[in-house]
Design a protein around this motif. Sequence first.
Motif, PDB file in Angstrom:
ATOM      1  N   SER A   1       0.751  -1.078  -0.184  1.00 58.86           N
ATOM      2  CA  SER A   1      -0.069  -0.095   0.407  1.00 58.86           C
ATOM      3  C   SER A   1       1.213   1.146  -0.088  1.00 58.86           C
ATOM      4  O   SER A   1       0.659   2.139  -0.054  1.00 58.86           O
ATOM      5  N   LEU A   2       2.297   1.497   0.554  1.00 61.40           N
ATOM      6  CA  LEU A   2       2.623   2.700   1.118  1.00 61.40           C
ATOM      7  C   LEU A   2       3.495   3.092  -0.703  1.00 61.40           C
ATOM      8  O   LEU A   2       3.897   3.966  -1.040  1.00 61.40           O
ATOM      9  N   ALA A   3       4.011   1.254  -0.996  1.00 60.12           N
ATOM     10  CA  ALA A   3       4.675   1.456  -2.381  1.00 60.12           C
ATOM     11  C   ALA A   3       3.562   2.682  -3.581  1.00 60.12           C
ATOM     12  O   ALA A   3       3.827   3.034  -4.001  1.00 60.12           O
ATOM     13  N   LYS A   4       2.316   1.830  -3.422  1.00 59.28           N
ATOM     14  CA  LYS A   4       1.350   2.536  -4.370  1.00 59.28           C
ATOM     15  C   LYS A   4       1.388   3.967  -3.951  1.00 59.28           C
ATOM     16  O   LYS A   4       1.142   4.622  -4.679  1.00 59.28           O
ATOM     17  N   MET A   5       1.442   4.671  -3.137  1.00 57.05           N
ATOM     18  CA  MET A   5       1.528   5.546  -2.545  1.00 57.05           C
ATOM     19  C   MET A   5       2.774   6.522  -2.944  1.00 57.05           C
ATOM     20  O   MET A   5       2.396   8.000  -3.145  1.00 57.05           O
ATOM     21  N   GLY A   6       3.069   5.738  -2.915  1.00 55.40           N
ATOM     22  CA  GLY A   6       4.749   6.796  -3.485  1.00 55.40           C
ATOM     23  C   GLY A   6       5.275   6.688  -3.080  1.00 55.40           C
ATOM     24  O   GLY A   6       6.566   7.702  -2.976  1.00 55.40           O
ATOM     25  N   ILE A   7       5.373   6.139  -1.794  1.00 48.22           N
ATOM     26  CA  ILE A   7       6.311   6.717  -0.563  1.00 48.22           C
ATOM     27  C   ILE A   7       7.747   6.165  -1.406  1.00 48.22           C
ATOM     28  O   ILE A   7       7.871   4.242  -1.274  1.00 48.22           O
ATOM     29  N   GLU A   8       8.691   6.065  -1.029  1.00 48.33           N
ATOM     30  CA  GLU A   8       9.716   6.049  -1.042  1.00 48.33           C
ATOM     31  C   GLU A   8      10.590   4.812   0.433  1.00 48.33           C
ATOM     32  O   GLU A   8      10.167   5.377   1.717  1.00 48.33           O
ATOM     33  N   HIS A   9      11.260   4.171   0.298  1.00 45.72           N
ATOM     34  CA  HIS A   9      11.663   2.829   0.702  1.00 45.72           C
ATOM     35  C   HIS A   9      10.118   2.490   1.432  1.00 45.72           C
ATOM     36  O   HIS A   9      10.605   2.766   2.974  1.00 45.72           O
ATOM     37  N   PRO A  10       9.784   1.849   1.428  1.00 42.54           N
ATOM     38  CA  PRO A  10       8.551   1.709   2.354  1.00 42.54           C
ATOM     39  C   PRO A  10       8.159   0.801   3.785  1.00 42.54           C
ATOM     40  O   PRO A  10       8.126   0.477   4.305  1.00 42.54           O
ATOM     41  N   GLY A  11       9.792  -0.238   3.229  1.00 40.96           N
ATOM     42  CA  GLY A  11       9.963  -1.141   3.892  1.00 40.96           C
ATOM     43  C   GLY A  11      10.275  -0.353   4.950  1.00 40.96           C
ATOM     44  O   GLY A  11      10.276  -0.620   6.537  1.00 40.96           O
ATOM     45  N   SER A  12      11.641   0.440   4.508  1.00 42.08           N
ATOM     46  CA  SER A  12      12.065   1.037   6.597  1.00 42.08           C
ATOM     47  C   SER A  12      10.695   2.041   6.752  1.00 42.08           C
ATOM     48  O   SER A  12      11.320   2.097   7.966  1.00 42.08           O
ATOM     49  N   VAL A  13      10.033   2.993   5.590  1.00 39.11           N
ATOM     50  CA  VAL A  13       9.641   3.634   7.080  1.00 39.11           C
ATOM     51  C   VAL A  13       8.025   2.900   7.879  1.00 39.11           C
ATOM     52  O   VAL A  13       8.468   3.111   8.591  1.00 39.11           O
ATOM     53  N   LEU A  14       7.696   1.515   6.677  1.00 43.29           N
ATOM     54  CA  LEU A  14       7.086   0.666   8.199  1.00 43.29           C
ATOM     55  C   LEU A  14       7.917   0.076   9.518  1.00 43.29           C
ATOM     56  O   LEU A  14       7.250  -0.123  10.410  1.00 43.29           O
ATOM     57  N   GLY A  15       8.724   0.038   8.355  1.00 44.93           N
ATOM     58  CA  GLY A  15      10.084  -1.088  10.080  1.00 44.93           C
ATOM     59  C   GLY A  15      10.306  -0.243  11.341  1.00 44.93           C
ATOM     60  O   GLY A  15       9.889  -0.390  12.546  1.00 44.93           O
ATOM     61  N   SER A  16      10.434   1.434  11.199  1.00 47.24           N
ATOM     62  CA  SER A  16      10.428   1.846  12.190  1.00 47.24           C
ATOM     63  C   SER A  16       9.133   2.302  12.321  1.00 47.24           C
ATOM     64  O   SER A  16       9.597   1.887  13.937  1.00 47.24           O
TER      65      SER A  16
END
Length: 232
Positions: free
Chosen positions: A201-216
């Motif tokens: 979902s974050l990737a579809k929003m165009g957010i960079e590094h979605p895994g790192s953002v979610l991981g935090s």
Amino acid sequence: MNSSDGRSGRLGVGIIGAGHVGPVLGAALAGAGHALVGISAVSDRSLERAEAMLPGVPVLSVEQIIERSELVILAVPTAELKQLVEGLATLKVWQPGQLVLHTAAAYGTGVLAPAMAAGVIPLAVHPAIVFTGTTLDLARLAESYCIVTAPAPVLPIAQALAVEMGAEPVVVAEADREAFARTIGAVTAAATDAVSDAVASLAKMGIEHPGSVLGSALHSAVDIALRRSKAE
């Protein structure tokens, strides 16, 4: 490894199963000074994994591994474990005094009863991590726990092996293994699905590094939840 039954510090270890778990545990024990006598592998993928994780360790048949090993690690899927132990007992290949360790979360040592009848020493040691089958798991083991179950006289052996793999042993009673497996399995499955969906979902929003953002966010949320559980 020094144990109560006088075993030497160096064991000949054989691994049955070259999935995500077996090669990693083999590498961990080799790093602790034990000798790897062989590993069983059938599919092309398992052969590749065995070679990558345990270069130079011979690929042998299950019967050869049991014949040559002081410690046999049964790192096979849970659904296959009982039939494997029974089949090998029928073939009369188990050796008296041999250490036999399985890694299935849901079973204690009862599943090893056919091997115990032949005189083996039963150990149930389950590393409580999700394995990738790569060297990344060796670092994760060093920060993890191993669920151990064994008869009281040999419980120190199971605990020592867990420590040598890099983990901290936690003793779980035979009767509680199935409930433990259900609890941990439900949490890890739900977390895996939720994280995968959220990253997509974050990737579809165009957010960079979605895994790192979610991981935090996840690390902080888990930390808070664990702190609350300790306070209750």
